[in-house]
Design an enzyme around this catalytic site. Structure first.
Site, PDB file in Angstrom:
ATOM      1  N   GLU A  64      -1.966  10.346  -7.707  1.00 50.48           N
ATOM      2  CA  GLU A  64      -2.384   9.787  -8.984  1.00 50.48           C
ATOM      3  C   GLU A  64      -2.624  10.733 -10.073  1.00 50.48           C
ATOM      4  O   GLU A  64      -2.260  10.546 -11.442  1.00 50.48           O
ATOM      5  CB  GLU A  64      -3.567   8.645  -8.940  1.00 50.48           C
ATOM      6  CG  GLU A  64      -3.663   7.853 -10.423  1.00 50.48           C
ATOM      7  CD  GLU A  64      -4.118   6.832 -10.538  1.00 50.48           C
ATOM      8  OE1 GLU A  64      -4.335   5.942 -11.431  1.00 50.48           O
ATOM      9  OE2 GLU A  64      -4.470   6.050  -9.382  1.00 50.48           O
ATOM     10  N   GLY A  84      -3.101   4.599 -15.180  1.00 47.31           N
ATOM     11  CA  GLY A  84      -2.443   4.300 -14.075  1.00 47.31           C
ATOM     12  C   GLY A  84      -2.467   2.623 -13.961  1.00 47.31           C
ATOM     13  O   GLY A  84      -3.246   2.197 -14.321  1.00 47.31           O
ATOM     14  N   VAL A  92       3.502   8.996   6.050  1.00 53.06           N
ATOM     15  CA  VAL A  92       4.503   8.947   7.230  1.00 53.06           C
ATOM     16  C   VAL A  92       4.280  10.347   8.311  1.00 53.06           C
ATOM     17  O   VAL A  92       4.778  10.100   9.331  1.00 53.06           O
ATOM     18  CB  VAL A  92       5.927   9.223   6.649  1.00 53.06           C
ATOM     19  CG1 VAL A  92       6.506   8.047   5.938  1.00 53.06           C
ATOM     20  CG2 VAL A  92       6.012  10.507   6.026  1.00 53.06           C
ATOM     21  N   SER A  94       0.922  13.153   9.723  1.00 52.15           N
ATOM     22  CA  SER A  94      -0.427  13.631   9.387  1.00 52.15           C
ATOM     23  C   SER A  94      -0.562  14.885   9.404  1.00 52.15           C
ATOM     24  O   SER A  94       0.346  15.811   9.626  1.00 52.15           O
ATOM     25  CB  SER A  94      -1.244  13.199  10.578  1.00 52.15           C
ATOM     26  OG  SER A  94      -0.914  13.796  11.806  1.00 52.15           O
ATOM     27  N   HIS A 108      11.615   6.662 -14.403  1.00 50.60           N
ATOM     28  CA  HIS A 108      11.661   5.893 -15.733  1.00 50.60           C
ATOM     29  C   HIS A 108      10.695   6.443 -16.867  1.00 50.60           C
ATOM     30  O   HIS A 108       9.595   6.543 -16.391  1.00 50.60           O
ATOM     31  CB  HIS A 108      11.408   4.544 -15.395  1.00 50.60           C
ATOM     32  CG  HIS A 108      11.446   3.824 -16.650  1.00 50.60           C
ATOM     33  ND1 HIS A 108      12.538   3.326 -17.428  1.00 50.60           N
ATOM     34  CD2 HIS A 108      10.447   3.044 -17.391  1.00 50.60           C
ATOM     35  CE1 HIS A 108      12.311   2.460 -18.429  1.00 50.60           C
ATOM     36  NE2 HIS A 108      11.037   2.322 -18.341  1.00 50.60           N
ATOM     37  N   GLY A 110       9.781   5.019 -20.174  1.00 49.04           N
ATOM     38  CA  GLY A 110       9.875   4.356 -21.379  1.00 49.04           C
ATOM     39  C   GLY A 110       8.948   4.646 -22.460  1.00 49.04           C
ATOM     40  O   GLY A 110       8.192   5.470 -22.398  1.00 49.04           O
TER      41      GLY A 110
END
Length: 141
Positions: A64, A84, A92, A94, A108, A110
């Site tokens: 983030e 956010g 997936v 460690s 995207h 926008g």
């Protein structure tokens, strides 16, 4: 973008992280291009879960941080604030030590909402987590 501009932008991005979660987690911005931003975070006991591997929450905080910073850098930050809206992560692999790198790439762009893909990898470029972040640009009052 020339190297001097790139270095100035990275320096500015790192400077505004003083006294924030990014400083606590030792997140630094290390690379950027026309449509991506990369941050790095050390993996140490400070960001481990009890069994000694990178905590998923630390990975999400890294994602983030880099995605929001990328929105801030690539949008009109003088007139808009970035927040956010949604984040989802798939962990997936460690990792116990070293560094992880988070590369936020725009999917995207926008006027109001932005969609980012953040790939978190280890030093060998192996995928640790894949994160999707939606941000919103709100006009400053």
């Amino acid at each position: 973008m020339n190297q001097d501009t790139k270095e100035q932008l990275l320096k500015k991005a790192n400077a505004i992280c003083s006294n924030t979660l990014m400083e606590t987690l030792e997140i630094t911005f290390v690379d950027l291009g026309s449509d991506y931003l990369v941050a790095k975070m050390p993996v140490s006991p400070k960001v481990h879960q009890p069994d000694g591997v990178l905590h998923g929450g630390a990975s999400v905080a890294l994602a983030e941080s880099v995605g929001s910073a990328a929105s801030y850098m690539f949008l009109d930050a003088e007139n808009f604030m970035i927040r956010g809206l949604e984040i989802s992560a798939n962990h997936v692999k460690s990792i116990r030590t070293g560094f992880v790198y988070a590369k936020a790439s725009i999917l995207h762009k926008g006027r109001t909402t932005q969609l980012w893909q953040i790939r978190i990898t280890n030093q060998e470029d192996q995928l640790i987590s894949l994160v999707k972040l939606t941000t919103i640009a709100l006009p400053k009052s």
